[in-house]
Write an enzyme that holds these catalytic residues in place. Structure first.
Site: not given
Length: 387
Positions: A363, A335, A179-180, A112
């Site tokens: 991703h 990605d 990711s985040w 996120g």
């Protein structure tokens, strides 16, 4: 600037009115960053779904069907412990534990920011070996208050991870994030390297200006123009010099209808670009008002504020603090959300970390090749700890 702070007059009233809602140890030989292993017995905070130490491995031995083996995922297990931890005068976070209560602890950091956790996140870890800790970050998932931006920064989350570790009486643990979650994993590990036994990162996101510009200011639109145009067209032409700022004005609007529509447009853009081959189940998440509101508001809040990092290259500049920790970097070649340039930059300053490029993936952690590499990384760390 593309991601400069917005004037105070554009802040939403929601920012100011968010509602409140015995240890065993042994020392194995060698292992960089893995010199200590602490095994944790079941504590006193079990609130639901209790399981005895003897019953946990039985649940872990559930037979996997061939399709799940192909995906490289472990069988689903249920939590033996869930709870809520108040981390500030505003925020309370949801957490859960699954796997082996006496196993080696690992904490999963979701993406996120704002996405929250899901049951499938438990499946990257051997549940007979690992004590698997998941939690929803501030404002996300089951944490309260929902979609709240007040007291919600990278450094608040780093502090929350430490509070949760202490609450669960865990001396040290592995850190896993994509990711985040990779951003937060790096920030946490660089702040508390003595508490980290190993690191697994996926879909590297360093929250630099060029990464945000690529995804939110038109770069990725060259690959997904059909997904980009609904995101773009929600913003009047005179505001399209900075989509992050334009969406921030709407995601913090005093009109809930405007917030929801902006949130769904923002979320749908990411959901439609997260897989090499578009995934309909993932896209449907963008249609959910509650999920989209937290996902979009919190993501945008972090991006407007440059991730609350002191400099654009902060996470790269501080790799020396974690260079000694055994680490794995998994990156999909195609990605679009977090393009490989970031993983490559991290690999160049941290060659000690094992670097794996998945040639046929985008991703998402749930793509077959990425899931297999993530499982492989957690198993390599497991095997090192067993020696």
């Amino acid at each position: 600037m593309i991601i400069g702070r917005l004037p105070h007059a554009l802040a939403s009233p929601l920012r100011a009115h968010c509602p409140t809602p015995p240890r065993l140890s042994r020392t194995p030989p060698g292992g960089r960053g893995l010199g200590r292993l602490h095994l944790q017995a079941e504590g006193t905070r079990r609130r639901c779904c209790r399981a005895s130490v003897s019953s946990a491995p039985a649940a872990a031995r559930m037979e996997m069907d061939p399709s799940e083996v192909k995906k490289g995922l472990y069988a689903q297990v249920e939590p033996y412990d869930t709870g809520f931890l108040k981390v500030s005068d505003v925020h309370t976070i949801y957490y859960e534990q699954s796997g082996n209560p006496q196993g080696h602890p690992v904490v999963f950091l979701h993406g996120g920011p704002g996405a929250g956790t899901s049951p499938g996140n438990r499946r990257f870890f051997d549940p007979e070996f690992y004590r698997i800790v998941l939690f929803d970050q501030r404002g996300a998932g089951r944490s309260t208050p929902h979609a709240c931006l007040e007291q919600n920064t990278t450094w608040d989350l780093v502090a929350d991870i430490e509070k949760l570790r202490e609450h669960l009486d865990i001396p040290e643990w592995q850190v896993f994030g994509g990711s985040w979650g990779s951003t937060l994993a790096l920030a946490y590990s660089q702040t508390h390297p003595d508490k980290v036994t190993g690191i697994v990162l996926r879909g590297i996101f360093l929250l630099r200006k060029k990464e945000l510009a690529w995804f939110y200011e038109g770069g990725a639109a060259a690959i997904f123009p059909d997904a980009w145009e609904p995101f773009r067209d929600f913003i009047p032409e005179e505001e399209r010099n900075c989509f992050i700022a334009a969406y921030s004005r709407r995601l913090t609007s005093s009109d809930p209808t405007v917030q929801i529509e902006a949130a769904k447009r923002w979320t749908m853009w990411e959901m439609m670009t997260a897989h090499l081959i578009q995934n309909n189940d993932n896209i449907k998440r963008g249609e959910d008002d509650k999920f989209s509101l937290a996902f979009a508001r919190i993501e945008n809040h972090y991006f407007v504020n440059k991730g609350f990092l002191p400099s654009d290259s902060y996470l790269l500049d501080n790799v020396d603090k974690i260079r000694h920790i055994k680490a794995f970097i998994v990156q999909g070649r195609y990605d679009v959300c977090c393009p490989m340039m970031s993983a490559w930059d991290l690999h160049k300053v941290w060659p000690e970390a094992e670097f794996k490029v998945v040639p046929d993936a985008g991703h998402s952690a749930n793509e077959v090749g990425i899931a297999a590499e993530l499982r492989s990384a957690t198993e390599k760390l497991r095997d090192m700890l067993r020696k």
